[in-house]
Design a protein around this motif. Structure first.
Motif, PDB file in Angstrom:
ATOM      1  N   LEU B 188       1.061  -1.193   0.005  1.00  0.00           N
ATOM      2  CA  LEU B 188      -0.171   0.111  -0.135  1.00  0.00           C
ATOM      3  C   LEU B 188       1.115   1.065   0.017  1.00  0.00           C
ATOM      4  CD1 LEU B 188      -2.899  -0.919   2.435  1.00  0.00           C
ATOM      5  CD2 LEU B 188      -2.769  -1.046   0.061  1.00  0.00           C
ATOM      6  N   ASN B 192       0.992   4.025  -2.835  1.00  0.00           N
ATOM      7  CA  ASN B 192       0.738   5.510  -2.712  1.00  0.00           C
ATOM      8  C   ASN B 192       1.843   6.331  -2.926  1.00  0.00           C
ATOM      9  OD1 ASN B 192       1.405   7.721   0.282  1.00  0.00           O
ATOM     10  ND2 ASN B 192      -0.656   7.633  -0.949  1.00  0.00           N
ATOM     11  N   VAL B 199      -4.688   6.733  -0.492  1.00  0.00           N
ATOM     12  CA  VAL B 199      -4.930   5.372   0.270  1.00  0.00           C
ATOM     13  C   VAL B 199      -5.840   5.873   1.521  1.00  0.00           C
ATOM     14  CG1 VAL B 199      -4.443   3.296   1.560  1.00  0.00           C
ATOM     15  CG2 VAL B 199      -3.124   4.038  -0.743  1.00  0.00           C
TER      16      VAL B 199
END
Ligand code: ATP
Ligand code: MG
Lengths: 402, 239
Positions: B188, B192, B199
């Motif tokens: 993640l 990002n 996110v």
């Protein structure tokens, strides 16, 4: 999108193969029943008209009463006599032959064997009017007719059942109280379109049958063959006029007999088969409806089972109509599959059924297309409710569903 | 950036009616800028999932207003929200929510299918998305044949295959051990940082929240605290 939905639907059908099969069973049976009924019905209709027109277009059949076929009402109308035949022969122009016919079912005994058959009492012109050929021996002559001699001409089936492989000419058959000499054997015509054996017959002089079997001087039917150079309509008109006079029918009263040509007879018989076909088809259509309800049922189950999947699709951004389409296409694919299987089954059933019934197999593209279209339509109609239920699901609720 | 990606004003969410009614969100004000990485924390039942569903346009507020890129979501129709989800949002659900008996590849292709991408392009994009979550060559496996961490990565691949501007993840590490959790968080973070995807993630674990730039704490349907990680390291914070 539609193509994808179709692939998806096929995959879903394959995934639940057994269930899919059971689901479409109703449609399969419905479609195959409808098509088979209609195809065989058409075949039977065609066979009847073929057979009757094979008798020739110059044949007229005169019977007491007004109707032919099931439910005919000859009751109350006086029977014909030999004198009627003579009158027609002498007073109507352009007739090749007038053949009186009377028949009776009897048990025949020969060489210690039994056989039941219809005995036709008639004149020797009957053989040419009915397009019969003599295989061996001869037909009865004028003297035998006049005397009511105990002679007979038999069909191939009667020979086989009574005499096996032997030549029957010159042998005796016991009919009721009297013994009758076989003087001729007819060439086999085979089975008729309605499945009855045309060779299962015995022909005797009319007078023999009247005296020894029916015990009356009545004649059941008069067959008239019109000369090729004479007008059928004119002959019919003259016959009607003469018979009305002989039967004392007043100017305003209806005929109490009928004069039909072979085309009319064919039409009358065909219309009966058509009604039967229609009725059976209607019964089969009901099973199609039941099949549709089966599809709706299984699609509703499927929507419930796949609630989570629907939730995922909606959450990912599927539109209502896309989910609707997916389930609708699945229902239509199922139903159409049932239609295709039904058509294949019906084709096999019709071909073997036609062979069994001795009627021609007539492929009917209209009824096949119609049945296919109908089953697809059933998919749309009965798939709509479950599909709409799927499309209207709330994505969050659907995702929570276990 | 003048216009925030997400702007919630006095958002409430009520479930049920009458005596049985339950207020899951009681007036949430929240602004999230493009490119941010936000963790939402809070006790069970505090309304985290309810909030995520609203952010993800799966649900609409009972009161207040939600603007996504200035667009009032509550005024959109069901299908318009579906299109917004399709084109701008990626959602990773609490529990993986993959299609069972369907290969990872096909699961990832699903959103592209609804976008009407042609088959070859779809296959290519899905394969690339799977590769980007480290599942190169696992495409033909069905979810049942994958570990929890792998399933979650398939779910992430499905969420980002369309190139969304906002990725929402409801407890993406909820069912995973620490090792797998860290892998997912790194993934993640990369998305990002490298792709500029905003996110928003719900988590129970403080360890995981540390990956975010900003931690929003929900209690009883209200925002109790909203902390920038950099600020927090300075010892400060906002109530
Ligand atoms: N569809 C619904 N109908 C009724 N109540 C609901 C519904 N969805 C959520 N709730 C209630 O709203 C409250 C908040 O739920 P929510 O799922 O947002 O909590 P959460 O913070 O995500 O909890 P968790 O950490 O356990 O996932 C809960 O008390 C829940 O019972
Ligand atoms: Mg939750």
């Amino acid at each position: 999108m539609i193509w994808n939905a179709l692939l998806l639907a096929l995959r879903e059908i394959r995934r639940n193969l057994m269930r899919s099969f059971l689901t479409i069973l109703g449609i399969v049976i419905g479609v195959s029943a409808v098509i088979t009924m209609v195809t065989l019905g058409n075949g039977a209709t065609r066979a009847v008209s073929d057979q009757i027109s094979s008798l020739g277009s110059n044949l007229l059949i005169i019977r007491p009463g007004q109707h032919l076929g099931p439910g005919r009402d000859s009751a109350g109308s006086a029977a014909f006599k030999v004198a009627d035949a003579d009158a027609l022969r002498n007073q109507v122009n352009g007739l090749a032959a007038v053949v009186p016919v009377s028949s009776k079912s009897v048990t025949l005994v020969a060489m210690s064997r039994n056989w039941s058959a219809g005995v036709t009492g008639t004149s020797r012109d009957w053989f040419s009017a009915g397009k019969w050929q003599i295989a061996s021996g001869r037909v009865f002559n004028e003297a035998e007719e006049r005397a009511g001699a105990a002679v007979c001409v038999i069909g191939e089936t009667v020979r086989r059942e009574l005499f096996g492989g032997l030549d029957p000419v010159g042998r005796k058959i016991r009919v009721k109280q009297f013994s009758c000499e076989v003087i001729g054997l007819l060439t086999s015509k085979g089975q008729s379109s309605m499945g009855n054996d045309q060779d299962d017959l015995v022909a005797m002089p009319l007078r023999t049958v009247q005296r020894r079997l029916t015990g009356s001087v009545d004649v059941a039917t008069l067959m008239v063959s019109v000369r090729d150079d004479a007008s059928m309509d004119l002959a019919k008109e003259q016959i009607t006029w003469l018979m009305r006079e002989r039967r004392h029918i007043g100017p305003g009263d209806n005929d109490d007999f009928s004069v039909m040509d072979t085309r009319q007879i064919a039409e009358t018989l065909s219309s009966t088969t058509k009604v039967m076909t229609g009725l059976l088809g209607a019964v089969a259509a009901v099973s199609l409806l039941v099949g549709g309800i089966g599809i709706m049922n299984i699609m509703l189950v499927s929507v419930t089972e796949r609630t989570r999947e629907i939730g995922i699709r909606l959450a990912i951004g599927a539109l209502e109509r896309e989910v609707l389409l997916q389930f609708l296409i699945e229902a239509v694919a199922l139903a159409s599959l049932g239609g295709v299987v039904g058509i294949i089954l019906a084709t096999m059933a019709s071909i073997s059924g036609a062979a069994l019934m001795h009627v021609p197999y007539l492929f009917n593209p209209v009824i096949n297309l119609l049945s296919f279209g109908f089953s697809a339509a059933i998919g749309v109609i009965f798939g709509y409710v479950p599909a709409r239920r799927a499309a209207r699901l709330d994505p969050i609720e659907a995702l929570r569903h276990e | 950036m003048s216009e925030p990606l997400i702007s919630l004003t006095e958002v409430t969410r009520r479930f049920g009616t009458g005596a049985a009614a339950f207020q899951a969100l009681r007036g949430v004000d929240l602004r999230i800028d493009e490119g941010d990485f936000v963790a939402i924390m809070g006790p069970s039942g505090s309304g985290k999932s309810s909030l995520m569903n609203i952010l993800g346009c799966l649900d609409t507020p009972s009161g207040g207003s939600y603007r996504f890129r200035g667009l009032a979501v509550e005024s959109l129709s069901r299908d318009q929200r579906a299109l917004l989800r399709r084109h701008a949002l990626g959602f990773v659900f609490q529990g993986f929510n993959l299609l069972a008996r369907t290969s990872a590849q096909e699961n990832v292709e699903l959103p592209l299918l609804y976008r009407g991408e042609p088959a070859t392009q779809r296959r290519e994009h899905a394969r690339a998305a799977l590769a980007s979550v480290g599942l190169d060559g696992w495409g033909h496996h069905s979810p049942a044949e994958l570990s929890g961490g792998q399933q979650q990565r398939v779910a992430i691949a499905r969420a980002l295959v369309t190139g969304p501007s906002l990725l929402l993840a409801d407890e993406p590490t909820g069912n995973l051990d620490t090792e797998r959790s860290r892998e997912i968080m790194n993934l993640l973070t990369d998305l990002n940082r490298d792709k500029g995807i905003t996110v928003v993630m719900v988590t129970h674990e403080a360890d995981m929240a540390e990956y975010a730039h900003r931690v929003v704490r929900l209690v009883d349907g209200r925002i109790a605290s909203d902390v920038r990680q950099a600020e927090r390291q300075d010892g400060g914070g906002r109530a």
